[in-house]
Structure formats: C-alpha cells, structure tokens
Design a protein around this motif. Structure first.
Motif, PDB file in Angstrom:
ATOM      1  N   UNK A 115       0.835  -1.203   0.000  1.00 47.82           N
ATOM      2  CA  UNK A 115       0.000   0.000   0.000  1.00 47.82           C
ATOM      3  C   UNK A 115       0.868   1.251   0.000  1.00 47.82           C
ATOM      4  N   UNK A 116       1.981   1.228   0.724  1.00 46.93           N
ATOM      5  CA  UNK A 116       2.881   2.385   0.742  1.00 46.93           C
ATOM      6  C   UNK A 116       3.400   2.685  -0.651  1.00 46.93           C
ATOM      7  N   UNK A 117       3.738   1.630  -1.398  1.00 45.78           N
ATOM      8  CA  UNK A 117       4.207   1.821  -2.771  1.00 45.78           C
ATOM      9  C   UNK A 117       3.077   2.361  -3.646  1.00 45.78           C
ATOM     10  N   UNK A 118       1.890   1.748  -3.538  1.00 42.32           N
ATOM     11  CA  UNK A 118       0.738   2.220  -4.314  1.00 42.32           C
ATOM     12  C   UNK A 118       0.408   3.673  -3.983  1.00 42.32           C
ATOM     13  N   UNK A 119       0.440   3.992  -2.714  1.00 38.98           N
ATOM     14  CA  UNK A 119       0.095   5.337  -2.280  1.00 38.98           C
ATOM     15  C   UNK A 119       1.079   6.355  -2.838  1.00 38.98           C
ATOM     16  N   UNK A 120       2.379   6.009  -2.807  1.00 34.14           N
ATOM     17  CA  UNK A 120       3.399   6.936  -3.291  1.00 34.14           C
ATOM     18  C   UNK A 120       3.340   7.104  -4.795  1.00 34.14           C
ATOM     19  N   UNK A 121       3.168   5.990  -5.519  1.00 34.95           N
ATOM     20  CA  UNK A 121       3.288   6.024  -6.980  1.00 34.95           C
ATOM     21  C   UNK A 121       1.969   6.396  -7.660  1.00 34.95           C
ATOM     22  N   UNK A 122       0.837   5.919  -7.133  1.00 33.58           N
ATOM     23  CA  UNK A 122      -0.432   6.065  -7.845  1.00 33.58           C
ATOM     24  C   UNK A 122      -1.448   6.917  -7.093  1.00 33.58           C
ATOM     25  N   UNK A 123      -1.685   6.592  -5.817  1.00 31.75           N
ATOM     26  CA  UNK A 123      -2.815   7.193  -5.104  1.00 31.75           C
ATOM     27  C   UNK A 123      -2.593   8.648  -4.733  1.00 31.75           C
ATOM     28  N   UNK A 124      -1.364   9.003  -4.377  1.00 32.33           N
ATOM     29  CA  UNK A 124      -1.084  10.386  -4.005  1.00 32.33           C
ATOM     30  C   UNK A 124      -1.221  11.286  -5.233  1.00 32.33           C
ATOM     31  N   UNK A 125      -1.989  12.350  -5.151  1.00 30.60           N
ATOM     32  CA  UNK A 125      -2.102  13.243  -6.319  1.00 30.60           C
ATOM     33  C   UNK A 125      -0.771  13.931  -6.598  1.00 30.60           C
ATOM     34  N   UNK A 126      -0.561  14.284  -7.837  1.00 37.14           N
ATOM     35  CA  UNK A 126       0.654  15.011  -8.203  1.00 37.14           C
ATOM     36  C   UNK A 126       0.676  16.358  -7.471  1.00 37.14           C
ATOM     37  N   UNK A 347       1.133   1.019 -13.675  1.00 38.95           N
ATOM     38  CA  UNK A 347      -0.067   1.072 -12.830  1.00 38.95           C
ATOM     39  C   UNK A 347      -0.751  -0.292 -12.785  1.00 38.95           C
ATOM     40  N   UNK A 348      -0.899  -0.920 -13.950  1.00 38.82           N
ATOM     41  CA  UNK A 348      -1.529  -2.242 -13.984  1.00 38.82           C
ATOM     42  C   UNK A 348      -0.746  -3.241 -13.158  1.00 38.82           C
ATOM     43  N   UNK A 349       0.588  -3.208 -13.304  1.00 36.99           N
ATOM     44  CA  UNK A 349       1.434  -4.152 -12.567  1.00 36.99           C
ATOM     45  C   UNK A 349       1.330  -3.932 -11.064  1.00 36.99           C
ATOM     46  N   UNK A 350       1.315  -2.671 -10.615  1.00 37.52           N
ATOM     47  CA  UNK A 350       1.239  -2.399  -9.181  1.00 37.52           C
ATOM     48  C   UNK A 350      -0.099  -2.824  -8.602  1.00 37.52           C
ATOM     49  N   UNK A 351      -1.187  -2.571  -9.326  1.00 40.62           N
ATOM     50  CA  UNK A 351      -2.495  -3.033  -8.841  1.00 40.62           C
ATOM     51  C   UNK A 351      -2.547  -4.551  -8.792  1.00 40.62           C
ATOM     52  N   UNK A 352      -1.909  -5.195  -9.773  1.00 39.84           N
ATOM     53  CA  UNK A 352      -1.878  -6.662  -9.772  1.00 39.84           C
ATOM     54  C   UNK A 352      -1.103  -7.179  -8.561  1.00 39.84           C
ATOM     55  N   UNK A 353       0.028  -6.541  -8.250  1.00 41.65           N
ATOM     56  CA  UNK A 353       0.818  -6.961  -7.097  1.00 41.65           C
ATOM     57  C   UNK A 353       0.060  -6.695  -5.796  1.00 41.65           C
ATOM     58  N   UNK A 354      -0.675  -5.585  -5.750  1.00 45.39           N
ATOM     59  CA  UNK A 354      -1.487  -5.306  -4.560  1.00 45.39           C
ATOM     60  C   UNK A 354      -2.560  -6.374  -4.376  1.00 45.39           C
ATOM     61  N   UNK A 355      -3.187  -6.786  -5.474  1.00 39.93           N
ATOM     62  CA  UNK A 355      -4.169  -7.863  -5.393  1.00 39.93           C
ATOM     63  C   UNK A 355      -3.553  -9.173  -4.944  1.00 39.93           C
ATOM     64  N   UNK A 356      -2.320  -9.435  -5.412  1.00 41.27           N
ATOM     65  CA  UNK A 356      -1.638 -10.677  -5.037  1.00 41.27           C
ATOM     66  C   UNK A 356      -1.332 -10.710  -3.539  1.00 41.27           C
ATOM     67  N   UNK A 357      -0.816  -9.616  -3.016  1.00 39.08           N
ATOM     68  CA  UNK A 357      -0.468  -9.620  -1.594  1.00 39.08           C
ATOM     69  C   UNK A 357      -1.732  -9.605  -0.729  1.00 39.08           C
TER      70      UNK A 357
END
Length: 864
Positions: A115-126, A347-357
């Motif tokens: 989630x920290x990776x997702x939050x930093x790379x995708x979820x946090x607005x620019x 983005x697709x890869x990170x969401x896939x990894x989030x689903x996996x974990x």
C-alpha cells in the motif's frame, strides 16, 4: 438532564471508575449498617437484624450493576473486560499466539508495504494545482498505431487557439546540454519550455521567478535550476539567483530555483530554459505534423477528459482537411498527466501486485481462522460452563471476536516492522522508470491502512469460531466443515498467485531469450559531448582508444538506446517518378567500425569506410525493417531515398549496405525502421562511444578510456560509463521487480496453503482417532488408513485447485498486457503450477498420514 450532561456524567463514571466503585461500596455498607442498627433497636437479634436488612435491600449485586450502567458507558467497560480476558487467554496459549501473530504479521506487513508503494506512486495526487485537470496531448497516427506521439509546435498552437476545453496548453522538449566550468565540462539534462509551463502547473519557484513571454520572444538566455542542482553547484546559496552558467558554450543567467519536492520525471531535470533557444527555432515554428514537443494542457473547470477528447477529435478532423497531403491522417489523443507520469503498464502491474499480496492476507486469515476453530472446539467445556451460568450466544461470539481483534492488533503492530523491512527491500531493488517510489514510507495513510487490515483480519479470524457458537451449527461438526471450506479457499487463491508468478517467469525468460540484434558482452558504453560537431575530434579519439591494450575495436553512434522515433516524410526513387510517404524511422550517425564493434551482422552490401567523408556522395546503411518497408521484395542496395517530400531540398542517400535489425527501444518492442549515415557526413555533438574489449568485465577499461579521451581533448565531458550488458539489463529491471515480488507472495501463499492442509489433516486425525482405532481393530491395513488420509487431503486440495484455475484464467487475462511471449492461458504454466500445488498438498498430508497408519488400536479406542 440534557444529553451533554448525561455524556459528561458517564465519561466521569468511566474515567473515575475505581473511586466511584469505592464510594458505591461505602454507601451500600452505610445504608445496610443503618438498617441493621434500626432492626436491633426494634428488638431483633444481631443475626436476625442483619438477615432482615439484607432481605429488605434485595439483591445487592444487580443493584450495583444497574448503578454502574447508569453512571458510565457499560459497553466500553465490557469490551475492556473482554480485552483483558483475551490477553490472559492468549498468554496462556503461547504456541497458538506465536503462530497466529507471526502468520498475520507477515501478511499485514506485506500489504502495508505494498500500500505504501501504491500510495506513493499512484494514489497520491501530483503536487500541482488541481492535478486532475492536467492532461497530455499526443499526436495520434492510426495507420502506425502510434498513440503517444510528440507533436509539432504549429499544431499545438492551433490546438490552443481553437479548443474551448482547455484553459491553457504548454510545450516542453527535453535535451542534453554541456555545462562548462573552468575546471571541467560535463553533460546535464535540460528541458526547454514555453513561459506558461509553470503557471499552467501551478508551480512557483522556491527562489526567484520564472521567465516571461517577452524574455522568451527575445530569446534571452535565462534559466531556472532544480533544487538538487542548486545544492550541488551553489551549496544552497541565495547568490545563485543572478549567477551565470555556461551551457553549450553560451552563458545563461539563473533567475529561479524550483522547490525540493519535485523529484520525479520530468523534474529530475537540472535546467529549464525558454523554448525559443533552439538554434533552428524559426524553422521549428513552421513544422506541421509530428515532431519533438510534449504538449501539456489544463482542462477548464467542469470539463471532463471525455468531453475534451470528443472536441479534440473533431478538431483533428478539421485540421486534417486543411493540412497538406503529407501531414494528413493524424488524430489527437488525451491522457491524464498522472497516468503518463506513472505509465499505464506500471499502474496495472502495481495493482496486480497489490491484489496478489491481498490474497496472501486472505490465505493467512483463513489459516489462523482454522487454528482458532480447532482451539474453540478444544474450549468447548469452557463455553458450555459460560452458557450454563447465563452467557448468551451473542455474548460468547462477541468475546471470540474481541479475542481475534486483539490478535489482529498485536499482529498489526509487529506487521509495521515487517512493512518497514519490505519497503527497504523494494527501495533497494529500485526498478527503473517507477516514479515517486522513493516517497514510499510508513506515513499516516499507511498506518490508517494497517489499522483497517487489523480490523479486517480480526473479523475474518473471529468470524468462523463465532459462527460455530450458533445453535444451528453447534460443536465439532460445524467447525470441521468450515475448516474444510477455508482450506479449499486457500488452495484456490494459491493457484491464482502461482499461475500469475509462472506466467511472469516465462515472460521474463522469453525476453531474456530475445536476440537484440547485437552482442553486448565485453562492450563498454561511454557518453561523450563535444563542444561542437567535429568529426576529426572523434576520429582522433577512436584512433587513441584503438591503440589501448585489451581493445578489439571501437565505434561511435549518436545513441544506441532510443525512446520515441519521429514520423517523417520520406521520398524513394521509383522506376518513373519519385514516391513520397510518411514513415516512422530512426536516423543515426555512426563511425566506421560501429557495426563490427557491437556485432550487428551485415546482410548485404558493405559497411562505411574512411572514403565516406564530407566530400563524398551521401550514402546510408539501412536495417532490414526499413528495406522491407521502402522496397518490399526488392534489393535495397543501390536504391536512393531522401527525407522530405518530392520537392524537398534534402540530399539523396544511396543505400550501400543492409544490416540486421536491432531492438534499440527495448527487447520487448519489435525492431523499427532505421537508417545510418556516416558521422563524417553529418557530425553530431552528443555521441555514444562503444568499445569492445577482451576483458570479461569491460568496466575495468573505464579509467584508461577516460584518460585517452582527455589526452585528445581535455574539456570533452565523459560520463555514464557502464558495461553495455548493464544498459540492456536495466531495461528489464521493472519486469524483474514485478516477478520477484509476485514469486515472493506466491511462495508465502504456497507455504500457508501447505500449513493449512497439514493442520486440517492433523486435526482430522485427532478428531477421528477412535474411528481409526475401530477400523484398525476390525482388520483394516495400515496402507488403507494411509490412503484414506491422503485421499481426504487430495480431495480438498484438488477442489480448491479446480476452483482456483477458473479464477486464475480470469485474473491472468486482466494482466495479459504485462506478458511477453506467452499467452494468459498458457497450458504449460497452468499444468506446471497445478502439479506443484498437488505435490505440496501430498507432502503436507504425508506426515500426518504416516502417523495415522502407526496408531495403536488399543490406545486409539481409549481416546476421548
């Protein structure tokens, strides 16, 4: 009494519980003694007086309980009691507690880290003003499937003038510049931008200001620098404002410094300059079609990207009708800036990894729930006593849920340490191209997600034991059914993860097996930047390096690895009249010996030689892809072509050689059309020097090569010295990162599934010990018992396997865009992971089955 007064009184009762409890005891004792004294005065005996007083008082305990409920929040007190009881219970069962906490901590920690990776790379607005309004505008060429093409300045100006969806549109073009100082010269990254670029983003310099429209139109040499550049070159001194730096031999005045928080592409750039500083600015203004400019727009408030896309599509059709034939058939595609910065594939890869974990978390929760079920059955006597003394099923279920929530909270606290370690590992891997990854940390958002995970795992773990307390599903039989369902679910999720990991491994292997069209081993790559395009300088450098011990050959190219390739009009010489058409191709300048150095094969014709100089006719070498596109089915040697239309004044090139295709964008992309011309006929300032050595580690030649270059020209910047194999390998870093995480998650899931089936079979044997003893006593063979236990485990695992395969087929199709050289339903992968999971299930059942077949019938029959 008003509600605020009631709440205040109850909070006082909760916080001052001990003091109020003593006061209640004293008051009850005072009134009881007063009643006893009155009874004694009435002539009763001491015993009779006390008995009469107690009888007149009624039940003291319920009275106290009613008083407590009225003076405080009874629910909070009850929950606090449940938590204290849960902690005592967990402390009395250290084996269960350690196993459950460790399992959940690993799962929660992995999810928190992801989630920290997702939050930093995708979820946090620019970090820009209203980032949702920012979009990239691309020139789209449907015939060539190019959806992210850069654009010509003239086109962007027309978009800005005729569009009603955008508040503003800015342009940017990245490049490399030579920074010179009295001590040395070096290469830095730069971007030339329109004056409205920073205002469009809502970005203000930390110091100084941005340049104006007037400064850009006058082509003044002003610049803004990054915070990193400011710290490294000026030690953070405010005197940097107004200072001068020499870029490409010309002084530029620093007028602004960007804030430190912008540390992702394209803000890893060192210098920003006005877009008008290109030497050929006047010519670039009039170009129509595809070119090198990035276009960034801000939507007007209330305008959606879909509405803007509809308008820009219509605008593209109108402009297409007005354009000359060579510039037609172009569209405009929009992409949110956030999606461009991260990249759709990432983005697709990170969401896939989030689903996996998250699947790992569910498997871990199922495992611990199974342990809790076994433990709740063992606590049957305790639960029966509690029911007998008045506890309701709801009260017992609440107690079990509180215990599981307490367990989840403890696991969550330990999971934070696991998450910190996993984040450090991810940052150490540092895949190329994953922007803002360094922002991944245990910030408040990650802590909030950990809290949610603690609650979720607590509910999931406590739900099954709580259900078994229902009168409809009492006892061991209901617990056994639920444990079997949990094991099936674990295996179903494990096969999904294993199938994904298997496909990613096969994709990575397929990419490794791709022939790049050159031999990168034993080759050193060195970037050079000459003060000016000087072919004689590069010739002397090549001669100096060729004389070094251990050097086999050396060659020069503008840049071996490329990003986008612009679309151009190209005219080929036909049988009767020339024929013009548009083609996306790459043009590079190379020295003689380049192809021999990197090992690209010559298919026909010849390589360049010393005779292909500035005075000789213009010649070119093309790759097979370009030969096929321009002269399908014909011999390319001797054919002529030129950039531009039929009326273009560009020189004609004669093809003297055809070489094999090279994958210079990355190994996953098909080779693109490429042409090469002699460096002596079209000299470049920025080049890549490639040196083939006899050494296994070509980096050992770095010092000698750098010295050889500086012996020829001391002020030539030499930078980015690395083995060519490393540069090829860097293109696979994101794939390796994704595969490594998915393999790790799959391994944990496989281990947990094995532990789950082992625990279930072991529990089943214990529960059926008497039955197995009877079977053995009436003549059953040990082998039959062994097969019975193995059959039970296999039935559950194969059921989960079948369900999981259906889910895996659907899940892998969603990730089909991330695969290479393998389909999302690859039979070999699915068969392999199915056999692996089946083998693990058999291995997990083997030990308990061996124990079962060795049971002593007499001991088993006495078992309760």
């Amino acid at each position: 009494m008003s509600w605020p007064s009631v709440i205040a009184a109850r909070l006082r009762g909760l916080l001052l519980r001990g003091r109020l409890e003593r006061e209640l005891e004293d008051e009850v004792r005072f009134h009881l003694e007063m009643q006893i004294e009155d009874n004694r005065k009435a002539g009763m005996s001491p015993a009779g007086a006390r008995y009469a007083a107690l009888r007149s008082f009624g039940a003291i305990a319920p009275m106290k309980e009613t008083h407590r409920e009225r003076r405080a929040f009874a629910f909070i007190e009850t929950v606090a009691q449940d938590i204290r009881y849960a902690l005592r219970t967990l402390r009395k069962n250290p084996a269960f507690t350690i196993a459950a906490v460790a399992t959940l901590a690993i799962a929660i920690g992995g999810n928190t880290a992801m989630f920290s990776v997702l939050n930093a790379v995708i979820l946090q607005p620019l970090p820009f003003r209203e980032p949702g309004q920012l979009v990239m505008l691309w020139t789209e060429i449907p015939g060539q499937a190019a959806r992210e093409g850069r654009s010509a300045y003239r086109n962007i100006e027309q978009w800005r003038a005729q569009s009603s969806s955008f508040a503003d549109i800015a342009v940017a073009d990245p490049l490399s510049l030579t920074l010179t100082s009295p001590a040395a010269a070096e290469q830095i990254s730069a971007v030339r931008i329109s004056p409205n670029y920073f205002s469009l983003l809502g970005l203000q310099p930390a110091l100084g200001r941005a340049f104006s429209e007037e400064e850009a139109s006058r082509r003044e040499r002003v610049a803004l620098i990054s915070h990193r550049f400011w710290q490294s070159r000026f030690a953070g001194s405010p005197e940097a404002i107004g200072a001068s730096i020499e870029l490409d031999g010309k002084p530029s005045r620093i007028i602004g410094i960007l804030p430190a928080k912008y540390h992702f592409e394209p803000f890893t750039t060192d210098v920003w300059e006005p877009h008008t500083l290109f030497p050929d600015w006047e010519a670039r203004q009039g170009v129509n079609g595809a070119e090198t400019w990035f276009a960034l727009g801000r939507l007007k408030p209330g305008v959606s990207i879909e509405q803007a896309q509809t308008e820009m599509t219509a605008l593209a059709r109108r402009l297409d009708e007005q354009a000359p034939p060579s510039a037609r058939n172009r569209g405009i595609s929009l992409m949110p800036l956030a999606l461009h910065v991260t990249g759709p594939a990432s983005r697709t890869a990170l969401w896939m990894l989030a689903g996996a974990v998250f699947c790992v978390l569910l498997i871990a929760a199922a495992n611990v729930a199974s342990l809790s079920l076994a433990r709740s059955v063992a606590r049957g006597r305790e639960m029966a006593i509690r029911v007998a003394i008045g506890a309701s099923r709801t009260r017992i279920a609440r107690q079990l849920l509180v215990e599981s929530l307490t367990l989840g909270t403890i696991a969550g606290l330990l999971g934070l340490a696991v998450a910190d370690a996993v984040i450090r590992v991810i940052l150490a891997l540092q895949p190329a191209g994953l922007v803002r990854l360094n922002d991944a940390a245990l910030n408040p958002q990650a802590l909030a997600w950990t809290f949610v995970l603690c609650l979720l795992t607590g509910v999931l773990v406590g739900l099954a034991p709580a259900i078994t307390t229902s009168p409809r599903n009492p006892g061991m039989r209901a617990a056994g059914r639920i444990r079997r369902v949990l094991v099936v679910a674990e295996f179903a999720m494990a096969i999904v993860l294993l199938a994904g990991a298997g496909l990613f491994i096969r994709s990575l292997r397929a990419i490794h097996n791709v022939d790049p069209g050159f031999r990168p081993e034993h080759v050193l790559s060195v970037q050079l930047s000459a003060p000016s395009p000087r072919p004689e300088l590069f010739n002397r450098i090549l001669e100096q390096i060729a004389a070094l011990p251990g050097v086999e050959s050396a060659g020069i190219i503008g840049d071996l690895f490329i990003g986008g390739n612009p679309e151009r009009v190209i005219t080929t010489e036909g049988a009767a009249t020339p024929h013009s058409g548009r083609l996306r191709f790459r043009a590079d300048e190379i020295s003689p010996g380049f192809f021999q150095t990197i090992g690209t094969p010559l298919r026909s014709g010849r390589f360049f030689n010393a005779g292909d100089n500035a005075a000789a006719p213009r010649v070119a070498i093309v790759n097979e892809a370009m030969a096929r596109r321009l002269w399908p089915g014909l011999e390319a040697i001797g054919k002529r072509f030129k950039p531009g239309g039929e009326d273009s004044s560009a020189p004609w090139f004669t093809v003297v050689g055809v070489v094999g295709d090279m994958r210079r964008q990355n190994l996953e992309n098909e080779p693109i059309p490429q042409m090469f011309e002699p460096l002596a006929q079209n000299p470049s300032r920025l080049v890549t020097l490639l040196v083939r050595t006899v050494l296994d580690n070509p980096a050992q030649m770095a010092g000698a090569i750098q010295s050889a270059v500086h012996d020829v020209e001391p002020r030539t910047p030499v930078y980015r010295i690395t083995a060519l194999e490393n540069r090829v390998d860097a293109g696979l870093s994101q794939r390796r990162f994704q595969a490594a995480l998915l393999i790790g998650f799959s391994a944990v899931a496989l281990l947990l599934a094995a532990i789950g089936i082992y625990g279930l079979i072991q529990y089943s044997i214990v529960a059926r010990t008497r039955e197995l003893g009877i079977r053995l006593a009436v003549g059953a063979q040990a082998g039959e018992i062994f097969r019975l236990i193995i059959r039970e485990g296999l039935l559950l695992s194969l059921t989960g396997l079948g369900i999981g395969l259906i889910g895996a087929i659907g899940a892998t199709r969603l990730a089909a865009g991330l695969l290479y050289g393998v389909t999302s339903t690859d039979p070999l992968t699915f068969i392999t992971v199915s056999l692996l999971l089946t083998a693990v299930a058999i291995a997990a059942c083997y030990v308990p089955a061996r124990r079962a077949m060795r049971l002593d019938p007499l001991v088993a029959l006495r078992h309760e």
